[in-house]
Design a protein around this motif. Sequence first.
Motif, PDB file in Angstrom:
ATOM      1  N   THR A   1      46.172  25.867  48.250  1.00 40.29           N
ATOM      2  CA  THR A   1      45.173  26.411  49.173  1.00 40.29           C
ATOM      3  C   THR A   1      45.536  27.862  49.466  1.00 40.29           C
ATOM      4  O   THR A   1      46.564  28.358  49.003  1.00 40.29           O
ATOM      5  CB  THR A   1      45.147  25.621  50.505  1.00 40.29           C
ATOM      6  N   ASP A   2      44.729  28.513  50.264  1.00 38.49           N
ATOM      7  CA  ASP A   2      45.023  29.910  50.595  1.00 38.49           C
ATOM      8  C   ASP A   2      46.255  30.034  51.492  1.00 38.49           C
ATOM      9  O   ASP A   2      46.809  31.115  51.632  1.00 38.49           O
ATOM     10  CB  ASP A   2      43.820  30.583  51.239  1.00 38.49           C
ATOM     11  N   ARG A   3      46.740  28.926  52.085  1.00 32.86           N
ATOM     12  CA  ARG A   3      47.916  28.974  52.959  1.00 32.86           C
ATOM     13  C   ARG A   3      49.098  28.210  52.406  1.00 32.86           C
ATOM     14  O   ARG A   3      50.047  27.930  53.117  1.00 32.86           O
ATOM     15  CB  ARG A   3      47.537  28.429  54.325  1.00 32.86           C
TER      16      ARG A   3
ATOM     17  N   ARG B   1      44.695  28.819  42.905  1.00 37.74           N
ATOM     18  CA  ARG B   1      44.572  30.185  43.414  1.00 37.74           C
ATOM     19  C   ARG B   1      45.462  31.195  42.691  1.00 37.74           C
ATOM     20  O   ARG B   1      45.188  32.385  42.720  1.00 37.74           O
ATOM     21  CB  ARG B   1      44.880  30.209  44.905  1.00 37.74           C
TER      22      ARG B   1
END
Length: 147
Positions: free
Chosen positions: A139-141, A11
């Motif tokens: 990941t996005d988190r 990401r």
Amino acid sequence: MAAIGFYHLTRTDVAAALPALLGRTLAAGQRAVVRATDAGLIEALDASLWLSANPDWLPHGTAASGFGADQPIWLTTGADVPNGARFLFLIDGAAAELAGFERVFDLFDGNDAAAVAAARVRWGSAKAAGHELTYWQQTDRGWSRKN
């Protein structure tokens, strides 16, 4: 044997991912060496770490700034470890002698097929050498540990 974590960047680039990992390293009372293959990347990371918003203070140095023994984080393209670090961050496929390091973080660009293939080769070599391995995917988190 070192514990080696492979960090699959999907990401963000390394300049965006590295500050949080280094912040955790400092919070754990550890020192780090960040090793890359290219002097230009070291210069870019040096500038990026000074501008980091989270965490907002990542004291570090390079051969250009000196005082290596005093630096909690040392950025280099060489095999130097002037700060006695036990944590090693390998960027862009940088190679290193792992003796003396407790933890190794191998960060690689998941959007670059050649970088992924090279990371797989490094994984195989590290496994054959008997190192303890973990694989983390961005990941996005944050980071998710995969099996």
